[in-house]
Each structure stands twice: as structure tokens, then as C-alpha cells.
Design a protein around this motif. Structure first.
Motif, PDB file in Angstrom:
ATOM      1  N   HIS A  84       6.033 -13.282   1.023  1.00  0.00           N
ATOM      2  CA  HIS A  84       7.248 -12.632   1.919  1.00  0.00           C
ATOM      3  C   HIS A  84       8.389 -12.279   1.080  1.00  0.00           C
ATOM      4  CE1 HIS A  84       5.229 -15.251   4.954  1.00  0.00           C
ATOM      5  NE2 HIS A  84       5.040 -13.976   5.430  1.00  0.00           N
ATOM      6  N   GLU A  85       9.182 -11.537   1.544  1.00  0.00           N
ATOM      7  CA  GLU A  85      10.587 -11.469   0.839  1.00  0.00           C
ATOM      8  C   GLU A  85      11.458 -12.753   0.945  1.00  0.00           C
ATOM      9  OE1 GLU A  85      10.954  -6.831   2.306  1.00  0.00           O
ATOM     10  OE2 GLU A  85      11.249  -8.592   3.385  1.00  0.00           O
ATOM     11  N   LYS A 168      -2.208   6.947   5.169  1.00  0.00           N
ATOM     12  CA  LYS A 168      -1.638   7.330   6.167  1.00  0.00           C
ATOM     13  C   LYS A 168      -0.455   6.547   6.754  1.00  0.00           C
ATOM     14  CE  LYS A 168      -2.600   9.312  10.664  1.00  0.00           C
ATOM     15  NZ  LYS A 168      -3.297   9.387  11.733  1.00  0.00           N
ATOM     16  N   TRP A 169       0.715   7.132   6.855  1.00  0.00           N
ATOM     17  CA  TRP A 169       1.957   6.482   7.271  1.00  0.00           C
ATOM     18  C   TRP A 169       1.634   6.029   8.648  1.00  0.00           C
ATOM     19  CZ3 TRP A 169       5.758   3.454   6.263  1.00  0.00           C
ATOM     20  CH2 TRP A 169       6.613   3.503   7.097  1.00  0.00           C
ATOM     21  N   ASP A 170       2.278   4.806   9.042  1.00  0.00           N
ATOM     22  CA  ASP A 170       1.947   4.178  10.370  1.00  0.00           C
ATOM     23  C   ASP A 170       3.227   3.325  10.624  1.00  0.00           C
ATOM     24  OD1 ASP A 170       1.417   2.943  12.672  1.00  0.00           O
ATOM     25  OD2 ASP A 170      -0.571   2.311  12.052  1.00  0.00           O
ATOM     26  N   PRO A 171       4.002   3.810  11.535  1.00  0.00           N
ATOM     27  CA  PRO A 171       5.459   3.238  11.877  1.00  0.00           C
ATOM     28  C   PRO A 171       5.244   1.611  12.510  1.00  0.00           C
ATOM     29  CG  PRO A 171       5.044   4.983  13.527  1.00  0.00           C
ATOM     30  CD  PRO A 171       3.988   5.126  12.354  1.00  0.00           C
ATOM     31  N   LYS A 172       4.025   1.807  12.937  1.00  0.00           N
ATOM     32  CA  LYS A 172       3.803   0.268  13.386  1.00  0.00           C
ATOM     33  C   LYS A 172       3.581  -0.753  12.581  1.00  0.00           C
ATOM     34  CE  LYS A 172       2.093   2.205  17.910  1.00  0.00           C
ATOM     35  NZ  LYS A 172       0.785   2.341  18.812  1.00  0.00           N
ATOM     36  N   LYS A 173       3.546  -0.578  11.177  1.00  0.00           N
ATOM     37  CA  LYS A 173       3.158  -1.308  10.113  1.00  0.00           C
ATOM     38  C   LYS A 173       4.229  -1.544   9.153  1.00  0.00           C
ATOM     39  CE  LYS A 173      -1.778  -0.340  10.404  1.00  0.00           C
ATOM     40  NZ  LYS A 173      -3.180   0.290   9.601  1.00  0.00           N
ATOM     41  N   PRO A 188       2.289  -8.081  10.055  1.00  0.00           N
ATOM     42  CA  PRO A 188       0.975  -8.481   9.406  1.00  0.00           C
ATOM     43  C   PRO A 188      -0.021  -7.339   9.230  1.00  0.00           C
ATOM     44  CG  PRO A 188       0.849  -9.252  11.693  1.00  0.00           C
ATOM     45  CD  PRO A 188       2.265  -8.547  11.404  1.00  0.00           C
ATOM     46  N   GLU A 189      -0.082  -6.213   9.827  1.00  0.00           N
ATOM     47  CA  GLU A 189      -1.144  -5.278   9.710  1.00  0.00           C
ATOM     48  C   GLU A 189      -0.634  -4.255   8.681  1.00  0.00           C
ATOM     49  OE1 GLU A 189      -1.716  -3.346  13.398  1.00  0.00           O
ATOM     50  OE2 GLU A 189      -2.870  -4.966  14.375  1.00  0.00           O
ATOM     51  N   GLY A 190       0.378  -4.477   8.155  1.00  0.00           N
ATOM     52  CA  GLY A 190       1.056  -3.463   7.036  1.00  0.00           C
ATOM     53  C   GLY A 190       0.850  -4.449   5.644  1.00  0.00           C
ATOM     54  N   ALA A 191      -0.015  -5.288   5.577  1.00  0.00           N
ATOM     55  CA  ALA A 191      -0.383  -6.291   4.456  1.00  0.00           C
ATOM     56  C   ALA A 191      -1.085  -5.357   3.341  1.00  0.00           C
ATOM     57  CB  ALA A 191      -1.318  -7.345   4.599  1.00  0.00           C
ATOM     58  N   SER A 192      -0.776  -5.705   2.001  1.00  0.00           N
ATOM     59  CA  SER A 192      -1.345  -5.036   1.107  1.00  0.00           C
ATOM     60  C   SER A 192      -2.845  -5.581   0.517  1.00  0.00           C
ATOM     61  CB  SER A 192      -0.383  -5.330  -0.200  1.00  0.00           C
ATOM     62  OG  SER A 192      -0.662  -6.569  -0.961  1.00  0.00           O
ATOM     63  N   VAL A 196      -0.108  -9.150   0.585  1.00  0.00           N
ATOM     64  CA  VAL A 196       1.409  -9.305   0.490  1.00  0.00           C
ATOM     65  C   VAL A 196       1.936  -8.488   1.755  1.00  0.00           C
ATOM     66  CG1 VAL A 196       3.355  -9.308  -1.108  1.00  0.00           C
ATOM     67  CG2 VAL A 196       1.147  -9.571  -1.928  1.00  0.00           C
ATOM     68  N   LEU A 197       2.988  -9.050   2.305  1.00  0.00           N
ATOM     69  CA  LEU A 197       3.690  -8.648   3.473  1.00  0.00           C
ATOM     70  C   LEU A 197       4.965  -7.892   3.100  1.00  0.00           C
ATOM     71  CD1 LEU A 197       2.786 -11.294   5.864  1.00  0.00           C
ATOM     72  CD2 LEU A 197       1.441  -9.218   5.688  1.00  0.00           C
ATOM     73  N   ASP A 198       5.273  -6.870   4.157  1.00  0.00           N
ATOM     74  CA  ASP A 198       6.633  -6.176   3.964  1.00  0.00           C
ATOM     75  C   ASP A 198       6.828  -5.440   2.594  1.00  0.00           C
ATOM     76  OD1 ASP A 198       7.225  -7.133   6.509  1.00  0.00           O
ATOM     77  OD2 ASP A 198       7.806  -9.113   5.676  1.00  0.00           O
TER      78      ASP A 198
END
Length: 271
Positions: A84-85, A168-173, A188-192, A196-198
């Protein structure tokens, strides 16, 4: 019979030694709140808007128009990176332990009141910090700021994906074009690929990339933030930013280098 037993023992010993020396690096215990990113030869590609770079580098016409390009390979050792940051709570622990005060205090932790972060925002990313504030925290924590290559590799892995989660860009992530920061780990669905998150949105992240071109001081921030600028094409975008894009952050003066949309995370060497 004795010879057979010796062979069995020697074979078991050999297997044990092979197992010990080929243990995957990921079996090492990562420091709390961090994740391991295995070393690799990383293909570092940057494609950025010309007006943000203003550099005499090769041009390439693409979906963002005239752009400058950096393309090279870099050997990266294994490292740990914060999942996290860095949060208000963590930065407050640093202040309590060190008594840190910046040389130029203008706008330092501007959103805090009487030396305390806003109520209910312990787990939000710390903002209104500059490069030196972030470096001081990292040194205290036994860490450092990520290089651009470390940051980008942790965000995209080896397959060149455009965003941490895919192409693909997803504003929910990701937290982009909103009213402000959100608690770290809210997407959490935007994890690398490394968990790694955010790394897209929330706050743009300071990297260890200070440069002096003889006329200006600047560094690069990565990942975009909650704030999306629409007023002018000349404004730094800092909203939806791909893994292959950087934002050139001009250092105007120490006070103006702190922003409500910029934070940081840290890395640590693997010993």
C-alpha cells in the motif's frame, strides 16, 4: 545391504541440498506490509506526451499524439515493495519517533490540524509531502523510494500490460476522477501482477528520480491520482495514467512541491 543404505543416504542428502539451493526467492519472508518482486531483466518503455516531457528524445505517433519515447533494458535485483501507499498513521509514527521537521515547512501536512491527521483517516495515504519528506521517512523505515524502473516493473510485470490489472481501463479498479483520496487497498481487484495495490489512481507516487538539467529541478511521479485535470491540455494529467507513462513534476519551490494528490510508497533491498 550397507552399500545400498549409503546410496539411499547420499541420494537423500543430494536431494536436500538441491532443494535448499533452489528454494524459490518468494519463500523468503517479506517484511510486514511488503511483497517480493523477483529480479529480472526488465524492458523499460516510456511513451509520453511531448508537452509534458519537452525532451529531445525520439518521437512516436500514437494514441496520445506526438510523444517522446524511452526504450531500454535494465537489470533489476529482487526487491520488496510496499503493498500500500504510506498512510497517515505510518507517517505519524515516523514523526513521533524522529521529531522530523522539514527545512521548508510551507504546506507540510497541510491537511493535518495541530500535528494530527484528520479523524478517521489513519488508513488514508499521507499527502502534502515532498520528495525530501518521503526520503526522510524511507530512511527511518530502513527502505528507499522506488526507482522508476522498480515502480513500473512492480506495476506491470513482464507482459507490458497498460494498467496494473490488464490492458483495459476499468473505473471500478482505481480511484480516479473522484472527490479525494480513499483508504489504501480500497480496490483489491486493481492489484498488479505481484499483488501491489493502488498503483493506478488514489495518489500519484514519488519516485527516486530527482534530476537537474541545468535549468530546472524535477522528478517523475507515477500512477496518476484521484484528481483528473480537464481545464487545459497543458496541465499535467495526473488522472488516468498508464504504466508506460510518467508525469514530469517541476520543482517550483519547496512549499509548492506538496500536493493533496501526491504521496509515495517504499521499496527495500533483498539481502
Amino acid at each position: 545391504m550397507l552399500r545400498c543404505s549409503k546410496l539411499v543416504i547420499n541420494s537423500n542428502l543430494l536431494i536436500a541440498l538441491l532443494f535448499f539451493y533452489t528454494l524459490p526467492l518468494k519463500s523468503q519472508d517479506a517484511p510486514k506490509g511488503m511483497v517480493l518482486v523477483p529480479g529480472t531483466k526488465f524492458h523499460f518503455i516510456q511513451i509520453n506526451r511531448w508537452r509534458e516531457g519537452l525532451q529531445l528524445l525520439p518521437y512516436k505517433e500514437g494514441p496520445i499524439g506526438d510523444a517522446y519515447v524511452e526504450d531500454f533494458w535494465v537489470d533489476l535485483d529482487s526487491f520488496y515493495i510496499d503493498i500500500h501507499e504510506v498512510t497517515n498513521k505510518q507517517y505519524n509514527e515516523f514523526l513521533d519517533a524522529t521529531g522530523y521537521r522539514p527545512k521548508w515547512p510551507m504546506n507540510f501536512l497541510k491537511n493535518w490540524k495541530n500535528g494530527k491527521y484528520p479523524r478517521g483517516k489513519a488508513n488514508y495515504p499521507v499527502v502534502y509531502v515532498d520528495y525530501w519528506d518521503a526520503k526522510a521517512y524511507a530512511k527511518w523505515a530502513g527502505k528507499d523510494l522506488p526507482t522508476e524502473a522498480q515502480w513500473q516493473y512492480a506495476a506491470q510485470g513482464t507482459n507490458g500490460r497498460i494498467f496494473p490489472w490488464g490492458d483495459k481501463w476499468d473505473p471500478k479498479k482505481a480511484n480516479v476522477n473522484s472527490n479525494g483520496t480513499k483508504p489504501v487497498g480500497s480496490y483489491p481487484e486493481g492489484a498488479s501482477p505481484f499483488g501491489v495495490l493502488d498503483m493506478a489512481g488514489n495518489v500519484a507516487e514519488i519516485t527516486d528520480s530527482f534530476q537537474d538539467d541545468g535549468w530546472h529541478w524535477f522528478s517523475y511521479i507515477r500512477g496518476g491520482s484521484w484528481f483528473q485535470s480537464f481545464a487545459s491540455l497543458w496541465y499535467m494529467e495526473n488522472g488516468i495514467v498508464t504504466n508506460q507513462q510518467r508525469l514530469k513534476f517541476w520543482w517550483l519551490n519547496p512549499g509548492f512541491n506538496r500536493s493533496p494528490a501526491i504521496g509515495f510508497r517504499c521499496v527495500k533491498k533483498v539481502k
